[in-house]
Motif scaffolding. Structure first.
Motif, PDB file in Angstrom:
ATOM      1  N   ALA A  14       0.830  -1.206   0.000  1.00 31.98           N
ATOM      2  CA  ALA A  14       0.000   0.000   0.000  1.00 31.98           C
ATOM      3  C   ALA A  14       0.866   1.257   0.000  1.00 31.98           C
ATOM      4  CB  ALA A  14      -0.938  -0.008   1.215  1.00 31.98           C
ATOM      5  N   ARG A  15       2.002   1.220   0.695  1.00 28.72           N
ATOM      6  CA  ARG A  15       2.908   2.378   0.715  1.00 28.72           C
ATOM      7  C   ARG A  15       3.626   2.562  -0.608  1.00 28.72           C
ATOM      8  NH1 ARG A  15       6.810   2.262   5.537  1.00 28.72           N
ATOM      9  NH2 ARG A  15       7.285   4.345   4.758  1.00 28.72           N
ATOM     10  N   LEU A  16       3.861   1.470  -1.332  1.00 25.94           N
ATOM     11  CA  LEU A  16       4.600   1.536  -2.596  1.00 25.94           C
ATOM     12  C   LEU A  16       3.715   1.864  -3.800  1.00 25.94           C
ATOM     13  CD1 LEU A  16       6.966  -1.541  -2.205  1.00 25.94           C
ATOM     14  CD2 LEU A  16       7.575   0.869  -2.011  1.00 25.94           C
ATOM     15  N   GLU A  17       2.468   1.443  -3.760  1.00 24.99           N
ATOM     16  CA  GLU A  17       1.581   1.576  -4.920  1.00 24.99           C
ATOM     17  C   GLU A  17       1.476   2.984  -5.509  1.00 24.99           C
ATOM     18  OE1 GLU A  17      -2.187  -0.398  -4.502  1.00 24.99           O
ATOM     19  OE2 GLU A  17      -1.200  -2.244  -3.851  1.00 24.99           O
ATOM     20  N   PRO A  18       1.497   4.048  -4.699  1.00 27.43           N
ATOM     21  CA  PRO A  18       1.414   5.384  -5.308  1.00 27.43           C
ATOM     22  C   PRO A  18       2.568   5.688  -6.267  1.00 27.43           C
ATOM     23  CG  PRO A  18       0.989   5.518  -2.953  1.00 27.43           C
ATOM     24  CD  PRO A  18       1.442   4.119  -3.233  1.00 27.43           C
ATOM     25  N   TYR A  19       3.656   4.965  -6.154  1.00 34.68           N
ATOM     26  CA  TYR A  19       4.822   5.203  -7.005  1.00 34.68           C
ATOM     27  C   TYR A  19       4.813   4.360  -8.276  1.00 34.68           C
ATOM     28  CZ  TYR A  19       6.334   7.334  -2.680  1.00 34.68           C
ATOM     29  OH  TYR A  19       6.399   8.107  -1.554  1.00 34.68           O
ATOM     30  N   PHE A  20       3.905   3.396  -8.364  1.00 33.19           N
ATOM     31  CA  PHE A  20       3.857   2.528  -9.539  1.00 33.19           C
ATOM     32  C   PHE A  20       3.408   3.321 -10.764  1.00 33.19           C
ATOM     33  CE2 PHE A  20       2.684  -1.592  -7.036  1.00 33.19           C
ATOM     34  CZ  PHE A  20       3.876  -1.506  -6.345  1.00 33.19           C
ATOM     35  N   PRO A  21       4.046   3.092 -11.909  1.00 35.60           N
ATOM     36  CA  PRO A  21       3.567   3.738 -13.130  1.00 35.60           C
ATOM     37  C   PRO A  21       2.244   3.115 -13.558  1.00 35.60           C
ATOM     38  CG  PRO A  21       5.326   2.210 -13.642  1.00 35.60           C
ATOM     39  CD  PRO A  21       5.203   2.241 -12.145  1.00 35.60           C
TER      40      PRO A  21
END
Length: 90
Positions: free
Chosen positions: A13-20
């Motif tokens: 959940a913390r990483l998903e905002p950075y996914f293209p």
């Protein structure tokens, strides 16, 4: 291999905002691939030595290469480090 690394739901959940954004064909399982990339890097392994549970080593390498070239992993590290009150390794 019993000591495989898997990202938790909270970590994802913390990483998903950075996914293209995915364009066209959906990406293979992000959790599996990113967990595999982390496992390879943590253990200093060659891509071809990735445990089969993470999927094809070529998929791991291609995601790592593509996202590295686009600066996505660097953005993740900067963003995660900015959330920390004290300085420590992300």
């Amino acid at each position: 291999m019993s000591d495989l690394f898997w990202l938790s739901d909270a970590q994802m959940a913390r990483l998903e905002p950075y996914f293209p954004k995915s364009h066209g064909k959906p990406r293979v399982d992000d959790r599996r691939v990113l967990s595999g990339i982390i496992f390879i890097n943590r253990n200093g392994l060659r891509w071809r030595d990735a445990p089969k549970e993470y999927g094809p080593h070529k998929t791991l390498y291609n995601r790592w290469k593509r996202w590295s070239d686009k600066g996505i992993f660097a953005q993740m590290m900067v963003g995660l480090a900015a959330e920390q009150v004290e300085e420590k390794t992300v």
